[in-house]
Design an enzyme around this catalytic site. Sequence first.
Site, mmCIF file in Angstrom:
data_model
loop_
_atom_site.group_PDB
_atom_site.id
_atom_site.type_symbol
_atom_site.label_atom_id
_atom_site.label_comp_id
_atom_site.label_asym_id
_atom_site.label_seq_id
_atom_site.Cartn_x
_atom_site.Cartn_y
_atom_site.Cartn_z
ATOM 1 N N ASP A 172 0.859 -1.168 0.000
ATOM 2 C CA ASP A 172 0.000 0.000 0.000
ATOM 3 C C ASP A 172 0.905 1.231 0.000
ATOM 4 O OD1 ASP A 172 -3.236 0.567 1.577
ATOM 5 O OD2 ASP A 172 -2.129 1.724 0.092
HETATM 6 C C1 GLC Z 1 -4.425 4.278 -0.263
HETATM 7 C C2 GLC Z 1 -5.312 3.119 0.137
HETATM 8 C C3 GLC Z 1 -5.410 2.060 -0.923
HETATM 9 C C4 GLC Z 1 -5.281 2.687 -2.299
HETATM 10 C C5 GLC Z 1 -3.859 3.216 -2.407
HETATM 11 C C6 GLC Z 1 -3.628 3.928 -3.748
HETATM 12 O O1 GLC Z 1 -3.724 4.755 0.850
HETATM 13 O O2 GLC Z 1 -5.052 2.477 1.372
HETATM 14 O O3 GLC Z 1 -6.658 1.396 -0.750
HETATM 15 O O4 GLC Z 1 -5.523 1.723 -3.308
HETATM 16 O O5 GLC Z 1 -3.518 4.088 -1.336
HETATM 17 O O6 GLC Z 1 -4.433 5.063 -3.818
#
Ligand code: GLC
Length: 743
Positions: free
Chosen positions: A291
């Site tokens: 993430d």
């Molecule tokens: C965010 C979220 C995730 C998302 C990623 C890209 O912090 O936790 O669900 O897909 O970053 O935006």
Amino acid sequence: MKRRKHLRPLSLLLCLVVVLALLLSTPPSSAQRGNDVERRVNALLARMTLAEKLGQLQQLDGEGNGNFRPEHLELVRKGLLGSTLGVRNGGQPNKLQRVAMEESRLKIPLLFGFDTIHGYRTIFPIPLAEAASWDPSLAERSSSIAAKESYAAGLRWTFAPMVDIARDPRWGRITEGAGEDPFLGAAFARARVRGFQGDDYSQPGKVLACAKHWVGYGAAEGGRDYNTTEMSEQTLRSIYFPPFKAAIDAGVGTFMSAFNALNGVPTSANHFTLTKVLRDEWKFDGFVVSDYTSVKELINHGYAANDKEAAWLALNAGVDMEMVSRLFNQHGAALLNEKKWTQATIDEAVRRVLRIKFRLGLFERPYVDESLEKTAHLTAESRTVAREIAGKSMVLLKNDRETLPLAKTVGSIAVIGPLADDNRSPLGWWSGDGKDEDTVTPLTGIRAKVSSQTKVTYAKGCDITGDSDAGFVEAVAAARSSDVAVVFVGESKDMAGEAASRVTLDLPGRQMDLVKEVARAGKPTIVVLINGRPPAIGWIVDNVPAILEAWMAGTESGNAIADILFGDVNPGGKLPVTFPRVTGQVPIYYNHLNTGRPPEANNRYTAKYFDAPWTPQFPFGFGLSYTQFKISNVAVSATQIRPDGTIRVTADVENTGKRAGDEVVQLYIRDVTATITRPVKELKGFQRVTLQPGAKRSLEFVLGPEHLGFYNRDMKFVVEPGEFRVMVGSNSQDVIEKTFEVR
Ligand code: GLC
């Protein structure tokens, strides 16, 4: 004996040509295609430098408006970037892709990713709302349209479906998943993966999906986003794993590791979940992306001492691609030299990324047809589907004295509340490239629905937050001067979603006071909730005759709400998550354990509260209709079965009312005595059926070991002998029970 004539050379040649043509015309089998991909992956890997390999493990985000960043050009030219987050539209992907395909040494295409969660430009109901339809085929349809619109914007990868189980509605991301139950969650995970990817995600209009957030993220302590999670392996395997396993069974190509620490080990460096379970047990052969900076956050967790250690731990545990932080690239060479990373580990991560890029067909078709943007987004057809799905997701919570549906010829109607004409909040937190101005608000939907004679008066009453009641007088006057008042209350767009945890489920601001003032005006009052999580609305439940949970239902929400309020659609949704009476009951969920002292009203010394009921406001699976249904003749096909046996459960459902409608017949089981305490009930089947008035249908469910089993103390999935209860009903509380035995 007649000599056999030798086949003349010409006819031999002819046979050869035919066989050859057949071979060439027969599409390669998936195994042949798979082998071909592996061969191409390994051939390319053998030509790559270390820097180019580490480049494939790097994803960077674009600018908020969809443009790539200037530094991306040089990185791509040198083969040092594998994927972007958020680069889309306006030819941006093609521009950057051209640098990769024409100027880099190995011409490895970029993978363009984005958060298309419940729609790209046509925004569908939030996933929690779609789960309330209890019809996974709807989620498959919405995800398929979302894929097509994303593809048209130059995207080939979406960071969806989010399949986290959530039992704590204080956690704002409960809005993004399918609620509290693993069986329902697994059904929707499969459907969404199928919708995004289709049978072959290299096909035009399909995108690679991503099961997230692996794993246990929804169990954040206190419902506080990013907070730590602690649970037994049994709970992990029986509650939080199933939707992820379902995503794999549906062919999902990627996973995303999460932010949370799980039993002390951050999930973005957790070898047990990332390698032992995902690779060794489940044989997942896609790739795992971290993430957003969750690799670097290993330092905050106190799990890595510095950037280099964070990179070392994350890759070795099983994260393949690093989102936004750059530690793999910054420290990879040193880690390899110090033998903290092996070449094999690096190559395996790169192999997984290249495998997916080959399967996507990116090498053959790296570019998007930019003309698609002009025709594929927000079509009339996708609006129609969005309206249908929104209508099927809404849940009728109360309808005393048949207050609803209203007549379209009603003389006058007061449309009140801060959510009555809000075009932003119904799109939800993850609204892709949905535009507020595309949204049909409830006020617009109602105006379009009622007769030209109907007087519609709008009064905002108050804001979603804040203490002002300055608008109450106007709102009460509007109600007083109308035949009926509909009050729209709930949450704003940014109150449900990431980093949107709340300490209370009460309606924000002065909304509850507004409802009270309007209801006291003495006219029939209906409350419509536009929100992203279960609310605590006790006073409304006790004092208002009709309540509709409309959720954040997307671009067409206003039309869908009007369809239901005026009877063009008979609501059939059911809650995918328990609604508490008060926040203090949280966590509260239906598939709980019985305890040694299950609650008894007249016995103080049992598992209950002194200052509030222990029961929910509305139970999991609850929802009303404008008609009535009767479930009867629940039967089991045997009184006892072997542990590896199956049993059929049948039940009749009848529409005993005066209009057509949908019922969701739900099947629960209980393993009464086992070597690990089992929940008082577990959902193991459901069917949404449409019945005409007076119609009756017999339904059948089959239960096998996969439904009856659980993980025992040795972490073995077993079906243990003993009594099982089967419960069939229209929600998790009102059920008809039968028993059978496993011998
Ligand atoms: C965010 C979220 C995730 C998302 C990623 C890209 O912090 O936790 O669900 O897909 O970053 O935006």
